[in-house]
Design a protein around this motif. Structure first.
Motif, PDB file in Angstrom:
ATOM      1  N   SER A 117     -14.739   2.167   5.986  1.00  0.00           N
ATOM      2  CA  SER A 117     -13.659   1.512   6.724  1.00  0.00           C
ATOM      3  C   SER A 117     -13.010   2.515   7.661  1.00  0.00           C
ATOM      4  N   ASP A 118     -12.290   2.000   8.621  1.00  0.00           N
ATOM      5  CA  ASP A 118     -11.597   2.844   9.601  1.00  0.00           C
ATOM      6  C   ASP A 118     -10.226   3.192   9.039  1.00  0.00           C
ATOM      7  N   LEU A 119     -10.178   4.255   8.239  1.00  0.00           N
ATOM      8  CA  LEU A 119      -8.953   4.614   7.534  1.00  0.00           C
ATOM      9  C   LEU A 119      -8.374   5.921   8.047  1.00  0.00           C
ATOM     10  N   ASP A 120      -7.090   6.101   7.805  1.00  0.00           N
ATOM     11  CA  ASP A 120      -6.401   7.324   8.166  1.00  0.00           C
ATOM     12  C   ASP A 120      -6.804   8.433   7.202  1.00  0.00           C
ATOM     13  N   ASP A 121      -6.863   9.677   7.707  1.00  0.00           N
ATOM     14  CA  ASP A 121      -7.181  10.807   6.831  1.00  0.00           C
ATOM     15  C   ASP A 121      -6.132  10.989   5.744  1.00  0.00           C
ATOM     16  N   ALA A 122      -4.859  10.809   6.113  1.00  0.00           N
ATOM     17  CA  ALA A 122      -3.772  11.114   5.189  1.00  0.00           C
ATOM     18  C   ALA A 122      -3.351   9.870   4.410  1.00  0.00           C
ATOM     19  N   PRO A 123      -3.376   9.940   3.098  1.00  0.00           N
ATOM     20  CA  PRO A 123      -2.939   8.786   2.322  1.00  0.00           C
ATOM     21  C   PRO A 123      -1.424   8.736   2.196  1.00  0.00           C
ATOM     22  N   THR A 124      -0.923   7.577   1.824  1.00  0.00           N
ATOM     23  CA  THR A 124       0.458   7.468   1.389  1.00  0.00           C
ATOM     24  C   THR A 124       0.497   7.936  -0.053  1.00  0.00           C
ATOM     25  N   ILE A 125       1.460   8.790  -0.364  1.00  0.00           N
ATOM     26  CA  ILE A 125       1.546   9.360  -1.708  1.00  0.00           C
ATOM     27  C   ILE A 125       2.760   8.775  -2.418  1.00  0.00           C
ATOM     28  N   THR A 126       2.526   8.190  -3.583  1.00  0.00           N
ATOM     29  CA  THR A 126       3.625   7.735  -4.423  1.00  0.00           C
ATOM     30  C   THR A 126       3.398   8.257  -5.823  1.00  0.00           C
ATOM     31  N   SER A 127       4.467   8.391  -6.573  1.00  0.00           N
ATOM     32  CA  SER A 127       4.360   8.813  -7.962  1.00  0.00           C
ATOM     33  C   SER A 127       5.294   7.965  -8.787  1.00  0.00           C
ATOM     34  N   LEU A 128       4.756   7.206  -9.726  1.00  0.00           N
ATOM     35  CA  LEU A 128       5.584   6.368 -10.574  1.00  0.00           C
ATOM     36  C   LEU A 128       6.354   7.222 -11.573  1.00  0.00           C
ATOM     37  N   THR A 129       5.709   8.246 -12.095  1.00  0.00           N
ATOM     38  CA  THR A 129       6.339   9.274 -12.917  1.00  0.00           C
ATOM     39  C   THR A 129       5.577  10.557 -12.615  1.00  0.00           C
ATOM     40  N   GLN A 130       6.018  11.651 -13.173  1.00  0.00           N
ATOM     41  CA  GLN A 130       5.278  12.897 -12.959  1.00  0.00           C
ATOM     42  C   GLN A 130       3.875  12.813 -13.560  1.00  0.00           C
ATOM     43  N   LYS A 131       3.694  11.945 -14.553  1.00  0.00           N
ATOM     44  CA  LYS A 131       2.396  11.813 -15.209  1.00  0.00           C
ATOM     45  C   LYS A 131       1.404  11.022 -14.373  1.00  0.00           C
ATOM     46  N   HIS A 132       1.892  10.137 -13.514  1.00  0.00           N
ATOM     47  CA  HIS A 132       1.037   9.185 -12.801  1.00  0.00           C
ATOM     48  C   HIS A 132       1.270   9.314 -11.305  1.00  0.00           C
ATOM     49  N   GLN A 133       0.260   9.801 -10.612  1.00  0.00           N
ATOM     50  CA  GLN A 133       0.330   9.908  -9.160  1.00  0.00           C
ATOM     51  C   GLN A 133      -0.654   8.935  -8.530  1.00  0.00           C
ATOM     52  N   CYS A 134      -0.217   8.259  -7.483  1.00  0.00           N
ATOM     53  CA  CYS A 134      -1.076   7.308  -6.776  1.00  0.00           C
ATOM     54  C   CYS A 134      -1.147   7.665  -5.306  1.00  0.00           C
ATOM     55  N   ARG A 135      -2.376   7.734  -4.787  1.00  0.00           N
ATOM     56  CA  ARG A 135      -2.607   7.897  -3.344  1.00  0.00           C
ATOM     57  C   ARG A 135      -3.178   6.592  -2.804  1.00  0.00           C
ATOM     58  N   THR A 136      -2.704   6.168  -1.653  1.00  0.00           N
ATOM     59  CA  THR A 136      -3.161   4.905  -1.060  1.00  0.00           C
ATOM     60  C   THR A 136      -3.602   5.120   0.378  1.00  0.00           C
ATOM     61  N   TRP A 137      -4.801   4.650   0.698  1.00  0.00           N
ATOM     62  CA  TRP A 137      -5.307   4.674   2.067  1.00  0.00           C
ATOM     63  C   TRP A 137      -5.276   3.242   2.615  1.00  0.00           C
ATOM     64  N   ARG A 138      -4.683   3.057   3.758  1.00  0.00           N
ATOM     65  CA  ARG A 138      -4.542   1.734   4.359  1.00  0.00           C
ATOM     66  C   ARG A 138      -5.301   1.660   5.677  1.00  0.00           C
ATOM     67  N   ASP A 139      -5.698   0.436   6.044  1.00  0.00           N
ATOM     68  CA  ASP A 139      -6.367   0.263   7.336  1.00  0.00           C
ATOM     69  C   ASP A 139      -5.330   0.122   8.454  1.00  0.00           C
ATOM     70  N   ALA A 140      -5.802  -0.135   9.667  1.00  0.00           N
ATOM     71  CA  ALA A 140      -4.900  -0.208  10.818  1.00  0.00           C
ATOM     72  C   ALA A 140      -3.890  -1.340  10.698  1.00  0.00           C
ATOM     73  N   ASN A 141      -4.189  -2.332   9.868  1.00  0.00           N
ATOM     74  CA  ASN A 141      -3.268  -3.459   9.660  1.00  0.00           C
ATOM     75  C   ASN A 141      -2.334  -3.258   8.484  1.00  0.00           C
ATOM     76  N   GLY A 142      -2.408  -2.079   7.868  1.00  0.00           N
ATOM     77  CA  GLY A 142      -1.529  -1.789   6.751  1.00  0.00           C
ATOM     78  C   GLY A 142      -2.020  -2.303   5.415  1.00  0.00           C
ATOM     79  N   VAL A 143      -3.258  -2.808   5.358  1.00  0.00           N
ATOM     80  CA  VAL A 143      -3.817  -3.324   4.118  1.00  0.00           C
ATOM     81  C   VAL A 143      -4.357  -2.169   3.279  1.00  0.00           C
ATOM     82  N   ALA A 144      -3.996  -2.132   2.000  1.00  0.00           N
ATOM     83  CA  ALA A 144      -4.478  -1.079   1.101  1.00  0.00           C
ATOM     84  C   ALA A 144      -5.964  -1.276   0.814  1.00  0.00           C
TER      85      ALA A 144
END
Length: 363
Positions: free
Chosen positions: A242-269
């Motif tokens: 897919s045509d995705l950005d190099d840099a993911p969005t980084i979120t962390s629900l707690t220090q134990k659980h980190q989530c990285r998300t890559w979205r397309d040009a329309n903002g879809v994960a």
């Protein structure tokens, strides 16, 4: 390099541990008989909750090595979740005649080629479920642990038109091994192809020309059975589709659980990567609270994070009311500096870039 002592150790680790009950024991699942052509010689189980409504989606769940469909359901809590939210479940199951350790044969080319072996058996199960129940096939989903995760990746690669999304837990990329010795090497993180080559394996697996299923990947940072570098390789494999950005969005629900998300040009994960700090090999579960499902056991690890709930939520299977309740009690972020930041600070950015380079995403 792999050696014989390491191979023997890994085979012994994957033998049936105490606490796993065969599907012939107590189970909520029902056998799916006469589901069609079965070249992979698999068994099939299913679960239709009492509150199932016509047009509800189907989730396919694949167990790991040494596990059964019933055992994995009890540990992960998928049928409990289906009772609340009304979707259907399909549980393909390996037989010892195919694999002594009950692993799906994700490394055998004859079992992961479109129209062949185990992937074709699973496709036949999907067709049978749709014929017997009023299921909406357009949002079909698939998830699996370890060898089941690798087989989920194979299904997403060989039959991408059948799935809207998939979740791979402690699994491996599609098309990286064709023998048992190669499988052990890839599990250790050795010999993984560059991510563009991995993506090409997916493209060639089906000739698919449409959009690709969204994927999420879950892995423990302390997994010594399937090295976490495999998570980065899966990200790289699907990132190039897919045509995705190099840099993911980084979120962390707690220090134990980190989530990285890559979205397309329309903002879809399109890709989510969940790292559970300090977790070994297995499915992350949470046994208490509104979002707690399943039961702890071998390879079902109570780390306070329910991958079952989060995966279902990412697929919009969780009701708005339940999601709001969970959001209301979610613990505050613990000062990680990762809260919804694209790229984060310099230290976080460096970690991400190193991971992307390891996966062949950046040079």
């Amino acid at each position: 390099m792999r050696n014989i002592a390491d191979t023997i150790r890994r085979l012994n680790v994957n033998r049936m541990p105490a606490g796993i009950i065969d599907a012939g024991g107590s189970t909520r699942l029902k056998a799916l008989a006469d589901f069609g052509r079965n070249p992979g010689e698999l068994r099939a189980w299913h679960y239709i909750p009492a509150n199932f409504k016509p047009g509800s989606p189907l989730v396919v769940v694949l167990h790991g090595c040494t596990q059964t469909a019933a055992g994995y359901d009890r540990g992960s809590g998928w049928s409990e979740l289906a009772d609340t939210h009304g979707f259907a479940l399909l549980f393909p199951e390996q037989q010892r005649g195919n694999n002594a350790n009950l692993c799906f044969n994700w490394f055998n080319p004859g079992d992961v080629g479109r129209g062949q072996g185990e992937v074709e058996s699973i496709r036949q199960m999907l067709v049978a479920m749709s014929a017997r129940y009023p299921i909406d096939r357009s949002p079909t989903y698939i998830t699996g642990l370890s060898a089941g995760g690798a087989m989920a990746a194979a299904m997403l690669s060989t039959y991408p038109e059948l799935f809207k999304a998939g979740a791979i837990i402690a699994g491996l990329p599609f098309g990286t091994a064709s023998t048992i010795p190669e499988a052990f090497d890839r599990m250790r993180g050795h010999g993984l192809p560059e991510s563009r080559a991995l993506a090409e394996k997916v493209r060639k697996a089906s000739g698919h020309a449409g959009s690709w299923p969204a994927i999420s990947v879950w892995h423990g940072s302390a997994d010594t059975t399937v090295d976490p570098v495999n998570m980065e390789a899966i990200i790289g494999q699907w990132w190039h589709l897919s045509d995705l950005d190099d840099a993911p969005t980084i979120t962390s629900l707690t220090q134990k659980h980190q989530c990285r998300t890559w979205r397309d040009a329309n903002g879809v994960a399109c890709i989510e990567a969940h790292t559970i700090k300090g977790m070994a090999h297995g499915t992350p579960i949470k046994t208490g609270g509104i979002d707690g499902y399943g039961a702890a056991g071998p390879f079902m690890l109570d780390v306070g994070v329910s991958s079952t709930w989060h995966i279902a939520d990412s697929w919009n299977l969780i009701t708005k009311t339940e999601r709001q309740k969970v959001e209301a009690i979610k613990p505050a972020l613990e000062g990680t500096g990762l809260n919804d930041a694209r790229g984060g600070d310099q230290a976080v950015g460096s970690v991400i870039e190193n991971a992307l380079r390891a996966a062949g995403l950046m040079r």
